[in-house]
Design a protein around this motif. Structure first.
Motif, PDB file in Angstrom:
ATOM      1  N   SER A   1      -1.270  48.313 -28.130  1.00 61.00           N
ATOM      2  CA  SER A   1      -0.119  47.738 -28.838  1.00 61.00           C
ATOM      3  C   SER A   1       1.135  47.755 -27.961  1.00 61.00           C
ATOM      4  O   SER A   1       2.077  46.990 -28.194  1.00 61.00           O
ATOM      5  CB  SER A   1       0.141  48.500 -30.142  1.00 61.00           C
ATOM      6  OG  SER A   1       0.570  49.825 -29.877  1.00 61.00           O
ATOM      7  N   LYS A   2       1.165  48.624 -26.932  1.00 62.18           N
ATOM      8  CA  LYS A   2       2.329  48.691 -26.049  1.00 62.18           C
ATOM      9  C   LYS A   2       2.330  47.582 -25.012  1.00 62.18           C
ATOM     10  O   LYS A   2       3.342  47.367 -24.334  1.00 62.18           O
ATOM     11  CB  LYS A   2       2.378  50.054 -25.362  1.00 62.18           C
ATOM     12  CG  LYS A   2       2.703  51.199 -26.314  1.00 62.18           C
ATOM     13  CD  LYS A   2       2.863  52.519 -25.595  1.00 62.18           C
ATOM     14  CE  LYS A   2       3.261  53.618 -26.579  1.00 62.18           C
ATOM     15  NZ  LYS A   2       3.415  54.931 -25.924  1.00 62.18           N
ATOM     16  N   LEU A   3       1.210  46.884 -24.870  1.00 61.14           N
ATOM     17  CA  LEU A   3       1.135  45.835 -23.863  1.00 61.14           C
ATOM     18  C   LEU A   3       2.098  44.686 -24.154  1.00 61.14           C
ATOM     19  O   LEU A   3       2.565  44.007 -23.242  1.00 61.14           O
ATOM     20  CB  LEU A   3      -0.295  45.317 -23.737  1.00 61.14           C
ATOM     21  CG  LEU A   3      -1.291  46.312 -23.146  1.00 61.14           C
ATOM     22  CD1 LEU A   3      -2.714  45.762 -23.225  1.00 61.14           C
ATOM     23  CD2 LEU A   3      -0.934  46.654 -21.704  1.00 61.14           C
ATOM     24  N   GLU A   4       2.393  44.458 -25.431  1.00 54.41           N
ATOM     25  CA  GLU A   4       3.335  43.393 -25.786  1.00 54.41           C
ATOM     26  C   GLU A   4       4.726  43.699 -25.249  1.00 54.41           C
ATOM     27  O   GLU A   4       5.416  42.813 -24.745  1.00 54.41           O
ATOM     28  CB  GLU A   4       3.375  43.202 -27.306  1.00 54.41           C
ATOM     29  CG  GLU A   4       2.166  42.488 -27.873  1.00 54.41           C
ATOM     30  CD  GLU A   4       2.040  41.054 -27.382  1.00 54.41           C
ATOM     31  OE1 GLU A   4       3.082  40.378 -27.245  1.00 54.41           O
ATOM     32  OE2 GLU A   4       0.902  40.613 -27.116  1.00 54.41           O
ATOM     33  N   SER A   5       5.145  44.963 -25.345  1.00 63.14           N
ATOM     34  CA  SER A   5       6.482  45.321 -24.868  1.00 63.14           C
ATOM     35  C   SER A   5       6.524  45.439 -23.352  1.00 63.14           C
ATOM     36  O   SER A   5       7.571  45.268 -22.726  1.00 63.14           O
ATOM     37  CB  SER A   5       6.942  46.642 -25.497  1.00 63.14           C
ATOM     38  OG  SER A   5       6.113  47.714 -25.087  1.00 63.14           O
ATOM     39  N   ILE A   6       5.363  45.734 -22.743  1.00 61.19           N
ATOM     40  CA  ILE A   6       5.301  45.882 -21.293  1.00 61.19           C
ATOM     41  C   ILE A   6       5.298  44.528 -20.589  1.00 61.19           C
ATOM     42  O   ILE A   6       5.769  44.405 -19.459  1.00 61.19           O
ATOM     43  CB  ILE A   6       4.027  46.671 -20.899  1.00 61.19           C
ATOM     44  CG1 ILE A   6       4.178  48.139 -21.287  1.00 61.19           C
ATOM     45  CG2 ILE A   6       3.718  46.572 -19.412  1.00 61.19           C
ATOM     46  CD1 ILE A   6       2.929  48.967 -21.061  1.00 61.19           C
ATOM     47  N   SER A   7       4.810  43.474 -21.257  1.00 65.42           N
ATOM     48  CA  SER A   7       4.558  42.213 -20.567  1.00 65.42           C
ATOM     49  C   SER A   7       5.241  41.008 -21.205  1.00 65.42           C
ATOM     50  O   SER A   7       5.636  41.045 -22.367  1.00 65.42           O
ATOM     51  CB  SER A   7       3.044  41.956 -20.524  1.00 65.42           C
ATOM     52  OG  SER A   7       2.538  41.785 -21.831  1.00 65.42           O
ATOM     53  N   LYS A   8       5.342  39.960 -20.407  1.00 66.12           N
ATOM     54  CA  LYS A   8       5.741  38.648 -20.908  1.00 66.12           C
ATOM     55  C   LYS A   8       4.811  37.625 -20.280  1.00 66.12           C
ATOM     56  O   LYS A   8       4.198  37.885 -19.228  1.00 66.12           O
ATOM     57  CB  LYS A   8       7.197  38.325 -20.582  1.00 66.12           C
ATOM     58  CG  LYS A   8       7.474  38.022 -19.121  1.00 66.12           C
ATOM     59  CD  LYS A   8       8.904  37.518 -18.945  1.00 66.12           C
ATOM     60  CE  LYS A   8       9.157  37.042 -17.520  1.00 66.12           C
ATOM     61  NZ  LYS A   8      10.517  36.463 -17.363  1.00 66.12           N
ATOM     62  N   THR A   9       4.670  36.466 -20.916  1.00 69.59           N
ATOM     63  CA  THR A   9       3.728  35.452 -20.453  1.00 69.59           C
ATOM     64  C   THR A   9       4.468  34.211 -19.972  1.00 69.59           C
ATOM     65  O   THR A   9       5.416  33.748 -20.623  1.00 69.59           O
ATOM     66  CB  THR A   9       2.746  35.071 -21.577  1.00 69.59           C
ATOM     67  OG1 THR A   9       2.076  36.247 -22.024  1.00 69.59           O
ATOM     68  CG2 THR A   9       1.711  34.066 -21.093  1.00 69.59           C
ATOM     69  N   VAL A  10       4.031  33.685 -18.818  1.00 66.97           N
ATOM     70  CA  VAL A  10       4.594  32.446 -18.277  1.00 66.97           C
ATOM     71  C   VAL A  10       3.454  31.471 -18.010  1.00 66.97           C
ATOM     72  O   VAL A  10       2.284  31.857 -17.975  1.00 66.97           O
ATOM     73  CB  VAL A  10       5.402  32.700 -16.987  1.00 66.97           C
ATOM     74  CG1 VAL A  10       6.542  33.665 -17.243  1.00 66.97           C
ATOM     75  CG2 VAL A  10       4.498  33.205 -15.865  1.00 66.97           C
ATOM     76  N   SER A  11       3.800  30.216 -17.805  1.00 71.78           N
ATOM     77  CA  SER A  11       2.809  29.194 -17.476  1.00 71.78           C
ATOM     78  C   SER A  11       2.564  29.177 -15.973  1.00 71.78           C
ATOM     79  O   SER A  11       3.305  29.792 -15.193  1.00 71.78           O
ATOM     80  CB  SER A  11       3.296  27.825 -17.932  1.00 71.78           C
ATOM     81  OG  SER A  11       4.445  27.442 -17.173  1.00 71.78           O
ATOM     82  N   LEU A  12       1.543  28.458 -15.541  1.00 67.69           N
ATOM     83  CA  LEU A  12       1.238  28.346 -14.117  1.00 67.69           C
ATOM     84  C   LEU A  12       2.410  27.743 -13.350  1.00 67.69           C
ATOM     85  O   LEU A  12       2.716  28.163 -12.237  1.00 67.69           O
ATOM     86  CB  LEU A  12      -0.024  27.494 -13.927  1.00 67.69           C
ATOM     87  CG  LEU A  12      -0.609  27.429 -12.521  1.00 67.69           C
ATOM     88  CD1 LEU A  12      -1.003  28.814 -12.018  1.00 67.69           C
ATOM     89  CD2 LEU A  12      -1.822  26.495 -12.486  1.00 67.69           C
ATOM     90  N   SER A  13       3.094  26.780 -13.967  1.00 70.62           N
ATOM     91  CA  SER A  13       4.233  26.143 -13.299  1.00 70.62           C
ATOM     92  C   SER A  13       5.432  27.073 -13.154  1.00 70.62           C
ATOM     93  O   SER A  13       6.323  26.831 -12.340  1.00 70.62           O
ATOM     94  CB  SER A  13       4.648  24.874 -14.054  1.00 70.62           C
ATOM     95  OG  SER A  13       5.088  25.203 -15.360  1.00 70.62           O
ATOM     96  N   GLU A  14       5.442  28.154 -13.931  1.00 68.19           N
ATOM     97  CA  GLU A  14       6.546  29.118 -13.866  1.00 68.19           C
ATOM     98  C   GLU A  14       6.215  30.325 -12.993  1.00 68.19           C
ATOM     99  O   GLU A  14       7.052  31.202 -12.791  1.00 68.19           O
ATOM    100  CB  GLU A  14       6.884  29.609 -15.277  1.00 68.19           C
ATOM    101  CG  GLU A  14       7.376  28.526 -16.221  1.00 68.19           C
ATOM    102  CD  GLU A  14       7.461  28.991 -17.669  1.00 68.19           C
ATOM    103  OE1 GLU A  14       8.497  28.723 -18.315  1.00 68.19           O
ATOM    104  OE2 GLU A  14       6.491  29.625 -18.151  1.00 68.19           O
TER     105      GLU A  14
END
Length: 327
Positions: A291-304
């Protein structure tokens, strides 16, 4: 055809762009994987910015991690449909890596993805989290117990530091986080840090021996920070060194090692043998609160992804960056 982030280089400069690539261009390997997620690590940042000679041949698809589904395999180790994860092995440096929709690699470089994690969660962990688990495994294997005292984690808001704090606190250790970002105190506390110290107290030249404090250390920084961490480690303590965010140098003396019996443990994630990899992922599956992975990470696209690589080198990224290669 599939899309991938491709680094090319001419005599004067390198360029990075999302490119359409024919599957026939994939390098040799026994297993072809449909990549679902990759990630941006510090090494990936160095690759896309060209600020360090990480990439050893061009053109190169960077990305030292990926997670996805086996599409085809000539190896008995894997079959189509298997969910797999890859960390290191020079992928993204000398062999096309994970920042593309397909990858072809040696079967011996892959492990089956633990059932505890989705592909996205595996990349929220990535090489950074896997390296943190290798550090924790090393400390546990050397007999460091929670009652031994405080454990220092340097570079605490980075990917390795964030996961190390979460793992160590779950195991009952009192974790002290070193960070230069006062605004991230709440974040570090949420991961399990009991105390936060300013990295400035560790990053300047210091005495060969200092007041004993740490039972153990997970160091992601190197240079003066690592030297000071060793100088402050208690008699018989252990320092797991896995990073170089401050520098590759180690301006220290032998004093902590010959007068206090401090042990310096080198942690390599790139070429670590399969037994250590599997133990690290087993540790992550059992002791990392997903459940801590959400606060640890953010998601970007390949172009970003390239911009994220620039940001991680600049030190403006907190935690982990997951790349959805199909977005």
């Amino acid at each position: 055809m599939f899309k991938a982030l491709l680094i090319t280089k001419n005599e004067t400069a390198q360029s990075v762009a999302v490119t359409d690539i024919d599957e026939s261009q994939l390098p040799e390997g026994a297993v072809t994987v449909k990549v679902e997620y990759s990630t941006i690590n510090y090494k990936d940042g160095l690759a896309v910015t060209g600020k360090s000679p990480v990439v050893r041949k061009f053109p190169m698809v960077p990305g030292i991690d990926f997670a996805g589904v086996v599409e085809s395999s000539s190896s008995d180790l894997f079959k189509p449909g298997d969910r797999v994860v890859l960390n290191g092995w020079g992928v993204g440096e000398g062999h096309w890596g994970g920042l593309g929709q397909k990858a072809r690699v040696k079967a011996e470089w892959l492990i089956k993805l633990p059932a505890a994690f989705t592909s996205k969660q595996a990349m929220a962990i990535g090489t950074a989290g896997y390296t943190a688990a290798l550090c924790v495994e090393a400390l546990v294997a050397h007999g460091v117990k929670p009652e031994a005292g405080e454990v220092l984690v340097t570079g605490a808001t980075g990917g390795v530091g964030s996961v190390a704090i979460a793992l160590l606190s779950k195991l009952g250790y009192k974790v002290v986080a070193s960070s230069g970002k006062a605004s991230e105190a709440e974040y570090l506390s949420s991961l399990g840090a009991a105390e936060i110290v300013d990295r400035a107290t560790l990053s300047a030249p210091g005495k060969p021996l200092q007041k004993e404090r740490w039972a153990a250390v997970v160091d992601c920084v190197g240079s003066h920070t690592l030297a000071n961490a060793c100088a402050q480690t208690r008699y018989g303590g252990f320092v797991a060194a896995c990073g170089l965010a401050q520098g590759m140098d180690f301006p220290a003396s032998v004093a902590p090692f010959i007068l206090r019996g401090v042990s310096l443990l080198g942690i390599d994630s790139v070429m670590a043998p399969m037994a250590k990899r599997e133990a690290a992922w087993k540790r992550l599956a059992s002791d990392l609160d997903a459940s801590k992975l959400e606060s640890i990470s953010k998601t970007v696209s390949l172009s970003e992804a390239a911009a994220a690589g620039e940001a991680i080198v600049a030190g403006t990224i907190r935690g982990r960056v997951v790349v959805d290669v199909n977005a």
